[in-house]
Design a protein around this motif. Structure first.
Motif, PDB file in Angstrom:
ATOM      1  N   VAL A  99       0.849  -1.195   0.000  1.00 22.15           N
ATOM      2  CA  VAL A  99       0.000   0.000   0.000  1.00 22.15           C
ATOM      3  C   VAL A  99       0.883   1.243   0.000  1.00 22.15           C
ATOM      4  N   PHE A 100       0.585   2.159  -0.914  1.00 21.09           N
ATOM      5  CA  PHE A 100       1.198   3.485  -0.886  1.00 21.09           C
ATOM      6  C   PHE A 100       0.220   4.406  -0.181  1.00 21.09           C
ATOM      7  N   LEU A 101       0.586   4.865   1.009  1.00 24.17           N
ATOM      8  CA  LEU A 101      -0.319   5.614   1.880  1.00 24.17           C
ATOM      9  C   LEU A 101       0.017   7.092   1.863  1.00 24.17           C
ATOM     10  N   VAL A 102      -0.980   7.878   1.510  1.00 28.32           N
ATOM     11  CA  VAL A 102      -0.873   9.338   1.509  1.00 28.32           C
ATOM     12  C   VAL A 102      -2.120   9.878   2.198  1.00 28.32           C
ATOM     13  N   ASN A 103      -1.961  10.876   3.047  1.00 28.30           N
ATOM     14  CA  ASN A 103      -3.124  11.588   3.581  1.00 28.30           C
ATOM     15  C   ASN A 103      -3.068  13.024   3.085  1.00 28.30           C
ATOM     16  N   PHE A 104      -4.218  13.592   2.733  1.00 27.49           N
ATOM     17  CA  PHE A 104      -4.203  14.948   2.203  1.00 27.49           C
ATOM     18  C   PHE A 104      -4.329  15.955   3.337  1.00 27.49           C
ATOM     19  N   GLN A 105      -3.927  17.195   3.049  1.00 27.26           N
ATOM     20  CA  GLN A 105      -3.895  18.226   4.082  1.00 27.26           C
ATOM     21  C   GLN A 105      -5.307  18.605   4.496  1.00 27.26           C
ATOM     22  N   ALA A 106      -5.589  18.352   5.757  1.00 28.05           N
ATOM     23  CA  ALA A 106      -6.881  18.670   6.347  1.00 28.05           C
ATOM     24  C   ALA A 106      -6.692  18.644   7.854  1.00 28.05           C
ATOM     25  N   GLU A 107      -7.703  19.058   8.586  1.00 32.26           N
ATOM     26  CA  GLU A 107      -7.589  19.067  10.045  1.00 32.26           C
ATOM     27  C   GLU A 107      -7.517  17.654  10.617  1.00 32.26           C
ATOM     28  N   ASP A 108      -7.958  16.662   9.848  1.00 31.27           N
ATOM     29  CA  ASP A 108      -7.958  15.272  10.326  1.00 31.27           C
ATOM     30  C   ASP A 108      -6.869  14.438   9.660  1.00 31.27           C
ATOM     31  N   GLU A 109      -5.746  15.047   9.307  1.00 28.21           N
ATOM     32  CA  GLU A 109      -4.666  14.318   8.636  1.00 28.21           C
ATOM     33  C   GLU A 109      -4.246  13.078   9.416  1.00 28.21           C
ATOM     34  N   THR A 110      -4.058  13.232  10.716  1.00 32.54           N
ATOM     35  CA  THR A 110      -3.601  12.103  11.519  1.00 32.54           C
ATOM     36  C   THR A 110      -4.624  10.974  11.483  1.00 32.54           C
ATOM     37  N   ALA A 111      -5.891  11.304  11.636  1.00 32.27           N
ATOM     38  CA  ALA A 111      -6.942  10.286  11.607  1.00 32.27           C
ATOM     39  C   ALA A 111      -6.983   9.583  10.250  1.00 32.27           C
ATOM     40  N   GLN A 112      -6.793  10.337   9.170  1.00 32.09           N
ATOM     41  CA  GLN A 112      -6.763   9.717   7.844  1.00 32.09           C
ATOM     42  C   GLN A 112      -5.658   8.659   7.753  1.00 32.09           C
ATOM     43  N   ARG A 131       1.344  -6.851   3.380  1.00 35.89           N
ATOM     44  CA  ARG A 131       2.678  -7.198   3.871  1.00 35.89           C
ATOM     45  C   ARG A 131       3.597  -5.986   3.953  1.00 35.89           C
ATOM     46  N   ARG A 132       3.319  -4.960   3.162  1.00 38.86           N
ATOM     47  CA  ARG A 132       4.241  -3.823   3.061  1.00 38.86           C
ATOM     48  C   ARG A 132       3.450  -2.532   2.940  1.00 38.86           C
ATOM     49  N   ILE A 133       3.947  -1.489   3.594  1.00 44.66           N
ATOM     50  CA  ILE A 133       3.330  -0.171   3.471  1.00 44.66           C
ATOM     51  C   ILE A 133       4.425   0.862   3.237  1.00 44.66           C
ATOM     52  N   VAL A 134       4.160   1.761   2.312  1.00 40.05           N
ATOM     53  CA  VAL A 134       5.064   2.870   2.022  1.00 40.05           C
ATOM     54  C   VAL A 134       4.294   4.133   2.348  1.00 40.05           C
ATOM     55  N   ILE A 190       9.222   4.652   5.195  1.00 38.28           N
ATOM     56  CA  ILE A 190       8.682   5.998   5.404  1.00 38.28           C
ATOM     57  C   ILE A 190       9.480   6.953   4.534  1.00 38.28           C
ATOM     58  N   ILE A 191       8.785   7.643   3.663  1.00 44.27           N
ATOM     59  CA  ILE A 191       9.416   8.573   2.727  1.00 44.27           C
ATOM     60  C   ILE A 191       9.243   9.985   3.257  1.00 44.27           C
ATOM     61  N   ARG A 192      10.357  10.674   3.429  1.00 42.80           N
ATOM     62  CA  ARG A 192      10.342  12.025   3.994  1.00 42.80           C
ATOM     63  C   ARG A 192      10.939  13.017   2.986  1.00 42.80           C
ATOM     64  N   PRO A 193      10.138  13.560   2.084  1.00 43.21           N
ATOM     65  CA  PRO A 193      10.684  14.496   1.100  1.00 43.21           C
ATOM     66  C   PRO A 193      10.813  15.913   1.644  1.00 43.21           C
ATOM     67  N   ASN A 194      11.759  16.619   1.082  1.00 42.43           N
ATOM     68  CA  ASN A 194      11.876  18.063   1.264  1.00 42.43           C
ATOM     69  C   ASN A 194      10.805  18.736   0.399  1.00 42.43           C
ATOM     70  N   ASN A 195      10.771  20.038   0.373  1.00 39.57           N
ATOM     71  CA  ASN A 195       9.849  20.818  -0.468  1.00 39.57           C
ATOM     72  C   ASN A 195      10.009  20.423  -1.936  1.00 39.57           C
ATOM     73  N   PHE A 196       8.888  20.235  -2.647  1.00 35.28           N
ATOM     74  CA  PHE A 196       8.929  19.767  -4.036  1.00 35.28           C
ATOM     75  C   PHE A 196       9.300  20.904  -4.999  1.00 35.28           C
TER      76      PHE A 196
END
Length: 288
Positions: free
Chosen positions: A67-80, A94-97, A132-138
């Motif tokens: 699974v490639f997991l992304v949450n979008f910017q909102a007040e409930d980001e953590t819950a997403q 088996r794997r999450i990115v 866990i992918i941690r990018p700088n500013n795009f």
């Protein structure tokens, strides 16, 4: 391998989906809006679901091995993010990115950085193989500023004078796909950065050089930036981004030691430079 991509119509998730498609790797895409299915690349099949409605997730995640997991910017980001992780675990993945964000010292004051910290912790404790992918500013964030850069000759992003090690979306997607396919360690955190540390003046100078017209940096006045941003962003994001830009101005966001070398090894080439991005993008803007 059965792959589920979240955010497949967005900036990073979209790049991941296109790269999977280009390599002939089929995948499913979680879509909140069925009408966006037509925009998916070949071989990427839509499944309905919404991280903000966890009841829709079991069917969407069923059978997903990675699974490639992304949450979008909102007040409930953590819950997403936690909902997506829980659905992956329940589905037997088996794997999450997880697409997080770079975490320089002191960044917990930035709301949309801090919201990802509990998700990172939960991913590490999940028992799944994970990256866990941690990018700088795009680099590609600058596309939002095209009218200001091209029409007004102003680079408006108030990033300050210390500089950021910004990164290309294509490099992020390449690392994400490699991680989904198990080509990255089973418990790794990747700090994704570009090869240069560029401040506001240097960024404006790059656009000026490649557009062949004057472009100046708008400066560090965050009140002036916020006044203009309110025409395009909700107040919550104006507040959030102002905190982020103040952090950039006061502390910068340079690559941590070893990050460029690690990314070079992973990609099999140096990470893309901002100069290359600006050169190609300026040519596209001129042509368009």
């Amino acid at each position: 391998m059965s792959i589920l991509v979240i955010g497949a119509t967005g900036t990073i998730g979209g790049a991941v989906a296109r790269l999977l498609s280009a390599r002939g790797i089929p995948a499913r895409a979680l879509l909140r809006s069925p009408g966006k299915a037509a925009s998916l690349p070949a071989g990427i099949h839509p499944v309905p679901g919404d991280l903000q409605d966890p009841g829709t997730l079991p069917a969407a995640f069923a059978g997903a091995e990675a699974v490639f997991l992304v949450n979008f910017q909102a007040e409930d980001e953590t819950a997403q993010g936690l909902a997506g992780l829980a659905a992956a675990v329940a589905a037997g993945a088996r794997r999450i990115v997880y697409l997080s964000v770079g975490m320089p010292d002191g960044c917990e004051i930035i709301p949309h950085f801090a919201s990802k910290m509990p998700i990172e912790d939960a991913v590490r404790r999940s028992g799944l193989a994970h990256v866990i992918i941690r990018p700088n500013n795009f680099y590609q964030n600058d596309a939002w500023f095209r009218p200001a850069i091209v029409d007004a000759g102003v680079y408006p992003q108030p990033i300050g004078g210390l500089g950021l090690s910004r990164v290309d979306v294509g490099d992020i997607a390449e690392c994400a796909v490699r991680a989904l396919l198990g080509e990255v360690g089973d418990a790794e955190t990747l700090e994704l950065v570009g090869p240069d540390v560029l401040d506001g003046d240097a960024t404006a100078a790059a656009w000026q050089r490649h557009l062949g017209r004057p472009v100046r940096y708008a400066g560090d006045d965050l009140e002036a930036w916020a006044a203009g941003a309110r025409a395009m962003l909700p107040e919550r994001l104006v507040h959030d981004f102002a905190i982020m830009y103040r952090y950039f101005q006061e502390r910068g966001w340079a690559a941590p030691p070893g990050a460029v070398a690690r990314l070079t090894t992973l990609l099999g080439r140096p990470p893309r430079s901002f100069d290359d991005y600006a050169s190609r993008t300026a040519a596209e803007w001129r042509a368009g």
